[in-house]
Scaffold this motif. Structure first.
Motif, PDB file in Angstrom:
ATOM      1  N   SER A  76     124.090  11.750  89.945  1.00  0.00           N
ATOM      2  CA  SER A  76     122.668  11.462  90.105  1.00  0.00           C
ATOM      3  C   SER A  76     122.190  10.916  88.757  1.00  0.00           C
ATOM      4  CB  SER A  76     121.944  12.758  90.457  1.00  0.00           C
ATOM      5  OG  SER A  76     120.759  12.872  89.738  1.00  0.00           O
ATOM      6  N   ARG A  77     121.215  10.030  88.788  1.00  0.00           N
ATOM      7  CA  ARG A  77     120.768   9.439  87.523  1.00  0.00           C
ATOM      8  C   ARG A  77     120.090  10.462  86.618  1.00  0.00           C
ATOM      9  NH1 ARG A  77     122.029   4.042  88.181  1.00  0.00           N
ATOM     10  NH2 ARG A  77     122.051   3.500  90.371  1.00  0.00           N
ATOM     11  N   SER A  78     119.775  11.634  87.185  1.00  0.00           N
ATOM     12  CA  SER A  78     119.133  12.662  86.350  1.00  0.00           C
ATOM     13  C   SER A  78     120.164  13.511  85.601  1.00  0.00           C
ATOM     14  CB  SER A  78     118.249  13.554  87.225  1.00  0.00           C
ATOM     15  OG  SER A  78     119.055  14.257  88.139  1.00  0.00           O
ATOM     16  N   LYS A  79     121.458  13.176  85.699  1.00  0.00           N
ATOM     17  CA  LYS A  79     122.488  13.992  85.038  1.00  0.00           C
ATOM     18  C   LYS A  79     123.342  13.139  84.094  1.00  0.00           C
ATOM     19  CE  LYS A  79     124.362  16.994  88.075  1.00  0.00           C
ATOM     20  NZ  LYS A  79     124.887  17.466  89.394  1.00  0.00           N
ATOM     21  N   PRO A  80     122.722  12.469  83.099  1.00  0.00           N
ATOM     22  CA  PRO A  80     123.502  11.568  82.234  1.00  0.00           C
ATOM     23  C   PRO A  80     124.543  12.299  81.396  1.00  0.00           C
ATOM     24  CG  PRO A  80     121.278  11.867  81.369  1.00  0.00           C
ATOM     25  CD  PRO A  80     121.306  12.520  82.727  1.00  0.00           C
ATOM     26  N   SER A  81     124.437  13.623  81.259  1.00  0.00           N
ATOM     27  CA  SER A  81     125.444  14.295  80.421  1.00  0.00           C
ATOM     28  C   SER A  81     126.824  14.282  81.072  1.00  0.00           C
ATOM     29  CB  SER A  81     125.014  15.703  80.042  1.00  0.00           C
ATOM     30  OG  SER A  81     124.395  16.322  81.108  1.00  0.00           O
ATOM     31  N   ILE A  82     126.896  14.011  82.372  1.00  0.00           N
ATOM     32  CA  ILE A  82     128.240  13.870  82.973  1.00  0.00           C
ATOM     33  C   ILE A  82     128.917  12.632  82.389  1.00  0.00           C
ATOM     34  CG2 ILE A  82     129.530  13.471  85.103  1.00  0.00           C
ATOM     35  CD1 ILE A  82     127.878  15.485  86.468  1.00  0.00           C
ATOM     36  N   GLU A  83     128.200  11.524  82.298  1.00  0.00           N
ATOM     37  CA  GLU A  83     128.775  10.328  81.653  1.00  0.00           C
ATOM     38  C   GLU A  83     129.096  10.629  80.181  1.00  0.00           C
ATOM     39  OE1 GLU A  83     126.426  10.017  83.937  1.00  0.00           O
ATOM     40  OE2 GLU A  83     126.301   7.971  84.756  1.00  0.00           O
ATOM     41  N   ALA A  84     128.184  11.356  79.533  1.00  0.00           N
ATOM     42  CA  ALA A  84     128.375  11.645  78.101  1.00  0.00           C
ATOM     43  C   ALA A  84     129.671  12.418  77.859  1.00  0.00           C
ATOM     44  CB  ALA A  84     127.175  12.438  77.569  1.00  0.00           C
ATOM     45  N   TYR A  85     130.057  13.249  78.818  1.00  0.00           N
ATOM     46  CA  TYR A  85     131.283  14.036  78.645  1.00  0.00           C
ATOM     47  C   TYR A  85     132.510  13.132  78.473  1.00  0.00           C
ATOM     48  CZ  TYR A  85     135.234  17.069  79.639  1.00  0.00           C
ATOM     49  OH  TYR A  85     136.431  17.722  79.552  1.00  0.00           O
ATOM     50  N   PHE A  86     132.461  11.938  79.093  1.00  0.00           N
ATOM     51  CA  PHE A  86     133.624  11.046  79.031  1.00  0.00           C
ATOM     52  C   PHE A  86     133.549  10.029  77.887  1.00  0.00           C
ATOM     53  CE2 PHE A  86     133.392  12.627  83.346  1.00  0.00           C
ATOM     54  CZ  PHE A  86     134.671  13.121  83.495  1.00  0.00           C
ATOM     55  N   ALA A  87     132.436  10.029  77.168  1.00  0.00           N
ATOM     56  CA  ALA A  87     132.302   9.081  76.056  1.00  0.00           C
ATOM     57  C   ALA A  87     133.242   9.485  74.918  1.00  0.00           C
ATOM     58  CB  ALA A  87     130.856   9.068  75.571  1.00  0.00           C
ATOM     59  N   GLU A  88     133.703   8.503  74.160  1.00  0.00           N
ATOM     60  CA  GLU A  88     134.587   8.822  73.028  1.00  0.00           C
ATOM     61  C   GLU A  88     133.781   9.530  71.944  1.00  0.00           C
ATOM     62  OE1 GLU A  88     136.962   5.582  71.708  1.00  0.00           O
ATOM     63  OE2 GLU A  88     137.547   5.106  73.768  1.00  0.00           O
ATOM     64  N   SER A  89     134.437  10.425  71.205  1.00  0.00           N
ATOM     65  CA  SER A  89     133.706  11.151  70.158  1.00  0.00           C
ATOM     66  C   SER A  89     134.506  11.111  68.858  1.00  0.00           C
ATOM     67  CB  SER A  89     133.436  12.588  70.608  1.00  0.00           C
ATOM     68  OG  SER A  89     134.527  13.085  71.337  1.00  0.00           O
ATOM     69  N   PRO A  90     134.617   9.891  68.250  1.00  0.00           N
ATOM     70  CA  PRO A  90     135.486   9.736  67.077  1.00  0.00           C
ATOM     71  C   PRO A  90     135.065  10.602  65.887  1.00  0.00           C
ATOM     72  CG  PRO A  90     134.182   7.723  67.495  1.00  0.00           C
ATOM     73  CD  PRO A  90     133.992   8.621  68.671  1.00  0.00           C
ATOM     74  N   GLU A  91     133.742  10.822  65.708  1.00  0.00           N
ATOM     75  CA  GLU A  91     133.315  11.623  64.539  1.00  0.00           C
ATOM     76  C   GLU A  91     133.792  13.063  64.668  1.00  0.00           C
ATOM     77  OE1 GLU A  91     131.057  10.034  66.471  1.00  0.00           O
ATOM     78  OE2 GLU A  91     130.392   8.335  65.253  1.00  0.00           O
ATOM     79  N   VAL A  92     133.600  13.630  65.856  1.00  0.00           N
ATOM     80  CA  VAL A  92     134.019  15.026  66.055  1.00  0.00           C
ATOM     81  C   VAL A  92     135.540  15.128  65.888  1.00  0.00           C
ATOM     82  CG1 VAL A  92     134.044  16.950  67.701  1.00  0.00           C
ATOM     83  CG2 VAL A  92     132.116  15.361  67.683  1.00  0.00           C
ATOM     84  N   ILE A  93     136.254  14.150  66.452  1.00  0.00           N
ATOM     85  CA  ILE A  93     137.722  14.194  66.372  1.00  0.00           C
ATOM     86  C   ILE A  93     138.167  14.078  64.907  1.00  0.00           C
ATOM     87  CG2 ILE A  93     139.837  12.917  66.959  1.00  0.00           C
ATOM     88  CD1 ILE A  93     138.562  12.428  69.741  1.00  0.00           C
ATOM     89  N   ALA A  94     137.511  13.192  64.138  1.00  0.00           N
ATOM     90  CA  ALA A  94     137.865  13.033  62.722  1.00  0.00           C
ATOM     91  C   ALA A  94     137.641  14.346  61.964  1.00  0.00           C
ATOM     92  CB  ALA A  94     137.039  11.898  62.104  1.00  0.00           C
ATOM     93  N   LYS A  95     136.533  15.017  62.231  1.00  0.00           N
ATOM     94  CA  LYS A  95     136.249  16.309  61.566  1.00  0.00           C
ATOM     95  C   LYS A  95     137.301  17.348  61.920  1.00  0.00           C
ATOM     96  CE  LYS A  95     131.443  16.445  60.284  1.00  0.00           C
ATOM     97  NZ  LYS A  95     130.474  15.754  61.164  1.00  0.00           N
TER      98      LYS A  95
END
Ligand code: G1P
Length: 290
Positions: free
Chosen positions: A57-76
């Protein structure tokens, strides 16, 4: 032929988990330290799926966010030597292609699956309801094999006490269940009264469907609960045949309600390689003190 695509309907509002689900979709609620949605994807990948279509649903953008790359967190994580968790973060979405389709109105499960039509295309596909955890890919893999060999749709089945059937879709079997747990299906009915249920074999949240289901969905009229029910579209396919169910006594967790979710977390935590032993000791103490 292989079943390569799976649809995960995830547009529900998660009202049973409010207020937690005000900001966190219920599909991302953790089972220990992994979102339930990830466990569903892992199950699908284990059965040979390499394309996941999430109906969001368009009201749940954090589902898409879960699949986004997270290079800063991975680098840390790498810098602080936590390479195991860095590897786990990198693996999210790596073994599968993730696509999104959108369900803008909560009109029912049949409608939700219909929203994936364009992304799925003209091929058989699996549907996994994310409220149910299966513990392994074995059932889904067996269902895919039956779809490929029979050329028809397949539903996952579980036997329940007859008085429990009215919360589910229930099948009318065509005959006996064979040694592999496979049974022909003549008809299905969504949430029947106990007295009207054709068997005690319920449809659990796993389906492998031939693409003609989309035409049956497009023709749906409101069914049980006023919703466009997937079961009513399956019924059209079952009458045409071939249509099968696969019965397994799986370790199934219904995480769609708080008590079921708690049960899943506790049972899986007791088995956890790292947290199992300390958690068991804690739980023993809590129960003793009760
Ligand atoms: C849905 C299906 C039902 C199936 C059930 C499995 O119902 O409509 O046929 O038996 O999932 O959990 P819901 O749980 O959305 O009411």
């Amino acid at each position: 032929m292989q079943i390569r695509t799976a649809v995960i309907p995830a547009a529900g509002l998660g009202t049973r988990f409010l207020p937690a689900t005000k900001a966190v979709p219920k599909e991302l609620l953790p089972i220990i330290d992994v979102p339930a949605l990830q466990l569903i994807i892992d199950e699908a990948v284990g059965a040979g799926i390499d394309h996941i279509v999430i109906v969001n649903s368009r009201s749940k953008p954090s589902i898409e966010a879960y699949f986004a790359e997270s290079p800063e967190v991975i680098a840390k994580l790498e810098q602080s030597g936590r390479t195991d968790i860095a590897d786990r973060m990198r693996a999210i979405g790596r073994d599968v292609r993730i696509s999104f389709a959108y369900q803008d109105e909560p009109l029912g499960l049949g409608h939700a699956v219909g929203c994936a039509r364009e992304v799925v295309g003209d091929q058989p596909f699996a549907v996994l309801l994310p409220d149910e955890l299966m513990g392994s890919s074995e059932l889904l893999a067996a269902m895919c094999a039956v779809c490929v060999s029979s050329g028809g749709s397949v539903v996952g089945l579980k036997q329940v006490p007859h008085d429990d059937v009215s919360a589910y879709g229930v099948i009318a079997p065509a005959g006996a269940i064979d040694a592999d747990g496979v049974v022909g299906v003549l008809d299905l009915v969504e949430k029947p009264a106990v007295a009207d249920a054709p068997s005690d074999l319920i449809v659990i949240g796993r389906y492998v469907l031939t693409p003609d289901i989309f035409d049956a969905i497009a023709d749906l009229l409101p069914g049980a609960g006023g919703e466009l029910q997937l079961t009513d579209a399956l019924r059209v396919q079952a009458r045409r045949g071939p249509f099968h169910g696969v019965l397994r006594d799986v370790r199934r967790f219904d995480t769609g309600n708080p008590v079921g979710w708690l049960g899943a977390v506790v049972e899986l935590a007791l088995d956890h390689p790292q947290y199992g032993a300390p958690f068991r000791a804690d739980l023993r103490r809590i129960l003793r003190d009760e």
